[in-house]
Each structure stands twice: as structure tokens, then as C-alpha cells.
Design an enzyme around this catalytic site. Structure first.
Site, PDB file in Angstrom:
ATOM      1  N   GLY A   1       1.043   2.734  -7.617  1.00 44.41           N
ATOM      2  CA  GLY A   1       2.242   3.217  -6.941  1.00 44.41           C
ATOM      3  C   GLY A   1       3.473   2.582  -7.564  1.00 44.41           C
TER       4      GLY A   1
ATOM      5  CD  GLN B   1       7.747  -1.360  -7.464  1.00 43.46           C
ATOM      6  OE1 GLN B   1       7.222  -0.331  -7.049  1.00 43.46           O
ATOM      7  NE2 GLN B   1       7.051  -2.388  -7.925  1.00 43.46           N
TER       8      GLN B   1
ATOM      9  CB  CYS C   1       4.098  -6.425  -5.926  1.00 41.02           C
ATOM     10  SG  CYS C   1       5.609  -5.469  -6.101  1.00 41.02           S
ATOM     11  CG  LEU C   2       3.347  -2.656 -10.906  1.00 43.43           C
ATOM     12  CD1 LEU C   2       3.750  -1.222 -11.208  1.00 43.43           C
ATOM     13  CD2 LEU C   2       2.422  -3.180 -11.984  1.00 43.43           C
TER      14      LEU C   2
ATOM     15  CG  HIS D   1       2.986  -2.238  -2.037  1.00 36.42           C
ATOM     16  ND1 HIS D   1       2.648  -3.570  -2.083  1.00 36.42           N
ATOM     17  CD2 HIS D   1       3.752  -2.010  -3.132  1.00 36.42           C
ATOM     18  CE1 HIS D   1       3.205  -4.109  -3.167  1.00 36.42           C
ATOM     19  NE2 HIS D   1       3.873  -3.180  -3.818  1.00 36.42           N
ATOM     20  CD  GLU D   2       4.596   1.723  -4.207  1.00 36.29           C
ATOM     21  OE1 GLU D   2       5.780   1.521  -4.558  1.00 36.29           O
ATOM     22  OE2 GLU D   2       3.644   1.078  -4.672  1.00 36.29           O
TER      23      GLU D   2
ATOM     24  CG  HIS E   1       8.641  -1.674  -3.382  1.00 31.73           C
ATOM     25  ND1 HIS E   1       9.162  -2.868  -3.841  1.00 31.73           N
ATOM     26  CD2 HIS E   1       7.350  -1.657  -3.786  1.00 31.73           C
ATOM     27  CE1 HIS E   1       8.224  -3.537  -4.496  1.00 31.73           C
ATOM     28  NE2 HIS E   1       7.117  -2.829  -4.470  1.00 31.73           N
TER      29      HIS E   1
END
Length: 174
Positions: free
Chosen positions: A50, A55, A95-96, A137-138, A141
Site C-alpha cells: 500500500g 508518502q 511502513c515504507l 494503515h493507509e 497516513h
């Protein structure tokens, strides 16, 4: 032609802002469609399951996801609203934007969002486990929240499984 964008990391101001609602008239704009294509390209390159617009430094309520299973095709979610949240469970997550780290977080095992797809059509995505975790999670963000704000035992990914979770970035339920 999609290109890979830089994934911003914790400390970047865009990650801590509530992302702006997308005007539905903007969705079919070629630049917005390019952003969606770039986000998929960036997510696959990372690799992750995702990626939210903040991000890549864009404060818009948009994310892309692909949990890479046969039941759930790659998806675009614009201006998501929570439709379902059931049964809290603890999961390991990464997380990225917080590379190389994982932690334990409480998420809903079943979760659903409604919003618009890349054509501006109404959609609803709901599911369990990894799909539910990715949606939450997204969505975080888009609200300026990183998983580390709510996770416990944040640590460098040490085991093979933890490294896979940190690398896949939107983790697996453990």
C-alpha cells in the site's frame, strides 16, 4: 509513462498533515491519473502492499494498494470513509516511511472503506486480516498518523519474518 517517486520518511511535514479532500472533478485530470500510476509504480518498486499520497509528498486523500492475492485486485481509494470496523487484534506492522523497523499495533481484524476509484466511481472495499490492516494503515497516513504513533515495542526488524514485514511495509497479521 509512470515513474518512481521518492518515498518521504518520518520527519517530513507532509506525513503529519491531514491530507486534503480530492475534488471529484480533479480525478480524471491527466496529472491526477499520472499521480496514481506513479504511486503504483513506486509501491511495486519499494516493494510494498500500500502507498498513500502523503508518502510521496502529496497532501491528497488518495492511496493505492495491492495485497497480491487472487481475491483482491489492485485498488485505488480516493476520499475514503470508514464503513466497517470490527474485532480488535494485535498485529506486527512496518511502513515504507519508517524503513527497517516494526512494532506491534492494535487494528481491527475486519475493516471496510467506501470512497471513489480512479474513474470517480463509488467503491467499497472491505476485508479481513492483511487487507483490513492495509486499509487502516493507509487511512492513518491520510490523517497524518504513522503506525509508530500507536505501536508498541518498535524495534529494528531482526528476524527474517520481521524483515519481510518491514520490507513489505504494510505488514502481515502475526
Amino acid at each position: 509513462m509512470p515513474y518512481i517517486r521518492e518515498i518521504v520518511e518520518d520527519g517530513h511535514p507532509t506525513l503529519r498533515k491531514v491530507a486534503k479532500k480530492v475534488d471529484p472533478k480533479e480525478i480524471l485530470d491527466p496529472l491526477f491519473q499520472q499521480l496514481i500510476d506513479d504511486m503504483f509504480e513506486t509501491m511495486y518498486d519499494a516493494p510494498g502492499v500500500g502507498l498513500a499520497a502523503p508518502q510521496v509528498g502529496v497532501s491528497k486523500r488518495l492511496f493505492v494498494m495491492d495485497i497480491q492475492d487472487d481475491d483482491h485486485p489492485p485498488a485505488v481509494m480516493i476520499n475514503p470513509k470508514i464503513e466497517l470496523a470490527e474485532e480488535e487484534v494485535e498485529m506486527t506492522e512496518g511502513c515504507l516511511s519508517v524503513p527497517g523497523k516494526v512494532g506491534e499495533i492494535t487494528r481491527f481484524r475486519r475493516f471496510g472503506l467506501s470512497g471513489l476509484d480512479r474513474n470517480g466511481e463509488k467503491i467499497r472495499i472491505e476485508g479481513e486480516d492483511l487487507l483490513a490492516q492495509c486499509l487502516q494503515h493507509e487511512l492513518d497516513h491520510l490523517n497524518g498518523v504513522l503506525y509508530i504513533d500507536n505501536a508498541r515495542n518498535i524495534r529494528p526488524a531482526a528476524t527474517e519474518e520481521e524483515r519481510e514485514i518491514a520490507q513489505a511495509a504494510s505488514a502481515e497479521a502475526s
